[in-house]
Design a protein around this motif. Structure first.
Motif, short mmCIF file in Angstrom:
data_model
loop_
_atom_site.label_atom_id
_atom_site.label_comp_id
_atom_site.label_asym_id
_atom_site.label_seq_id
_atom_site.Cartn_x
_atom_site.Cartn_y
_atom_site.Cartn_z
N LEU A 85 10.95 -37.30 -3.05
CA LEU A 85 11.63 -35.96 -2.75
C LEU A 85 11.53 -35.49 -1.50
CD1 LEU A 85 13.60 -33.56 -3.91
CD2 LEU A 85 11.69 -32.50 -4.50
N VAL A 86 12.54 -35.30 -0.55
CA VAL A 86 12.54 -34.47 0.72
C VAL A 86 12.89 -32.92 0.43
CG1 VAL A 86 13.58 -34.17 3.01
CG2 VAL A 86 13.12 -36.46 1.82
N ALA A 87 11.79 -31.98 0.67
CA ALA A 87 11.95 -30.46 0.26
C ALA A 87 13.32 -29.93 1.03
CB ALA A 87 10.63 -29.87 0.70
N ASP A 88 13.57 -30.39 2.18
CA ASP A 88 14.62 -29.79 2.74
C ASP A 88 16.00 -30.16 2.15
OD1 ASP A 88 13.19 -28.82 4.76
OD2 ASP A 88 13.63 -30.48 6.24
N SER A 89 15.98 -31.20 1.23
CA SER A 89 17.30 -31.66 0.54
C SER A 89 17.47 -30.85 -0.62
CB SER A 89 17.32 -32.91 0.03
OG SER A 89 16.33 -33.30 -0.83
N ILE A 90 16.39 -29.66 -1.06
CA ILE A 90 16.74 -29.14 -2.15
C ILE A 90 17.59 -27.69 -2.11
CG2 ILE A 90 15.34 -27.33 -3.92
CD1 ILE A 90 12.93 -29.07 -3.40
N LEU A 91 18.85 -27.76 -2.74
CA LEU A 91 19.79 -26.53 -2.82
C LEU A 91 19.38 -25.56 -3.50
CD1 LEU A 91 23.04 -29.33 -3.33
CD2 LEU A 91 21.86 -28.18 -1.02
N SER A 92 18.51 -25.74 -4.80
CA SER A 92 18.47 -24.73 -5.44
C SER A 92 17.47 -25.02 -6.45
CB SER A 92 19.56 -24.15 -6.57
OG SER A 92 19.90 -25.05 -7.47
N THR A 93 16.54 -24.14 -7.24
CA THR A 93 15.43 -24.43 -8.05
C THR A 93 15.58 -23.81 -9.41
OG1 THR A 93 14.09 -24.90 -6.06
CG2 THR A 93 12.87 -24.23 -8.21
N ILE A 94 15.44 -24.25 -10.45
CA ILE A 94 15.28 -23.82 -11.80
C ILE A 94 13.89 -23.58 -12.22
CG2 ILE A 94 16.24 -23.84 -13.99
CD1 ILE A 94 18.73 -25.12 -12.98
N ASP A 95 13.43 -22.49 -12.59
CA ASP A 95 11.99 -22.44 -13.20
C ASP A 95 12.29 -22.67 -14.56
OD1 ASP A 95 9.55 -21.62 -13.93
OD2 ASP A 95 9.35 -20.06 -12.73
N GLY A 96 11.45 -23.81 -15.03
CA GLY A 96 11.25 -24.09 -16.52
C GLY A 96 10.02 -23.29 -17.10
N GLY A 97 9.25 -22.71 -16.49
CA GLY A 97 8.17 -21.91 -17.24
C GLY A 97 7.01 -23.08 -17.33
N LEU A 100 3.96 -28.16 -22.15
CA LEU A 100 2.76 -29.10 -22.59
C LEU A 100 1.68 -28.26 -22.41
CD1 LEU A 100 4.36 -32.28 -20.71
CD2 LEU A 100 4.70 -31.41 -23.07
N GLY A 101 1.25 -27.25 -22.71
CA GLY A 101 0.00 -26.51 -22.69
C GLY A 101 -0.15 -25.65 -21.35
N ARG A 102 -0.25 -26.48 -20.10
CA ARG A 102 -0.73 -25.77 -19.01
C ARG A 102 0.21 -26.76 -17.89
NH1 ARG A 102 -5.29 -27.94 -21.12
NH2 ARG A 102 -6.04 -29.71 -19.70
N THR A 103 1.38 -26.74 -17.93
CA THR A 103 2.20 -27.45 -16.83
C THR A 103 3.49 -26.50 -16.43
OG1 THR A 103 1.46 -29.75 -17.48
CG2 THR A 103 3.32 -29.47 -16.18
N TYR A 104 3.49 -26.32 -15.29
CA TYR A 104 4.68 -25.41 -14.73
C TYR A 104 5.71 -26.55 -14.55
CZ TYR A 104 1.59 -21.38 -13.83
OH TYR A 104 0.77 -20.43 -14.00
N ILE A 105 6.91 -26.00 -14.80
CA ILE A 105 7.85 -27.13 -14.65
C ILE A 105 9.21 -26.71 -13.92
CG2 ILE A 105 8.92 -26.90 -16.99
CD1 ILE A 105 8.23 -30.30 -15.19
N TYR A 106 9.79 -27.55 -13.22
CA TYR A 106 10.93 -26.81 -12.18
C TYR A 106 12.16 -28.11 -12.31
CZ TYR A 106 7.68 -23.76 -10.60
OH TYR A 106 6.56 -22.66 -10.64
N ALA A 107 13.29 -27.77 -12.03
CA ALA A 107 14.44 -28.48 -11.98
C ALA A 107 14.71 -28.26 -10.44
CB ALA A 107 15.48 -28.32 -12.90
N PHE A 108 15.15 -29.46 -9.61
CA PHE A 108 15.36 -29.18 -8.25
C PHE A 108 16.74 -29.78 -8.01
CE2 PHE A 108 10.71 -29.41 -7.95
CZ PHE A 108 10.39 -28.20 -7.78
#
Length: 160
Positions: A85-97, A100-108
């Motif tokens: 993944l290239v960070a500059d190509s991210i248009l938006s981020t969705i925070d999934g909270g 799995l106990g202690r994993t922060y998850i996102y959709a990019f």
């Protein structure tokens, strides 16, 4: 004679610092069909994967959060390492909270499927899948997480 340590294995495990993880799923929307396509990694072949065959299935890119690193930054770093993944190509981020106990998850959401660089040796391959395809061939442990993020993607992208 030294003192006998009476701490049980469970008590010891509870005293260790918990390892927090972060991960993400890059996704894109097909302009012609509106289909959501998500990028997953297949881990490189290791002895551990041979013992646990499910670990060779497509799964979410994730890993440890480094000291002083924010969860979203860690998720982008892990996706860069494991998926290219290239960070500059991210248009938006969705925070999934936290999952799995202690994993922060996102959709990019990414601009296009070609905006990726080579991935690390941890990854054997990457694969773009739609929701149904992942539910058919993806890692069982990650299916509820993918389901939750997919619903958030649909809600955000297709809300009127």
């Amino acid at each position: 004679m030294g003192a006998v340590n009476s701490m049980t294995q469970k008590e010891f495990a509870n005293t260790r610092q918990q390892t927090w993880r972060a991960g993400g799923i890059p996704f894109t929307i097909c302009p012609d069909t509106g289909e959501v396509r998500m990028l997953f990694m297949v881990p490189a072949n290791t002895h551990y994967n041979q013992e646990v065959p499910e670990l060779k299935m497509p799964q979410i890119a994730k890993g440890r959060i480094e000291q002083f690193e924010l969860p979203d930054t860690a998720a982008i770093r892990e996706c860069a390492e494991e998926l290219g993944l290239v960070a500059d190509s991210i248009l938006s981020t969705i925070d999934g909270g936290v999952v799995l106990g202690r994993t922060y998850i996102y959709a990019f959401e990414v601009a296009n499927t070609a905006a990726f660089t080579p991935f690390s040796a941890e990854t054997e391959s990457t694969i773009w899948l739609n929701y149904d395809q992942f539910m058919e061939v993806g890692r069982e442990l990650h299916k509820p997480v993918v389901n939750m993020l997919y619903e958030k993607i649909i809600e955000k992208v297709f809300s009127v």
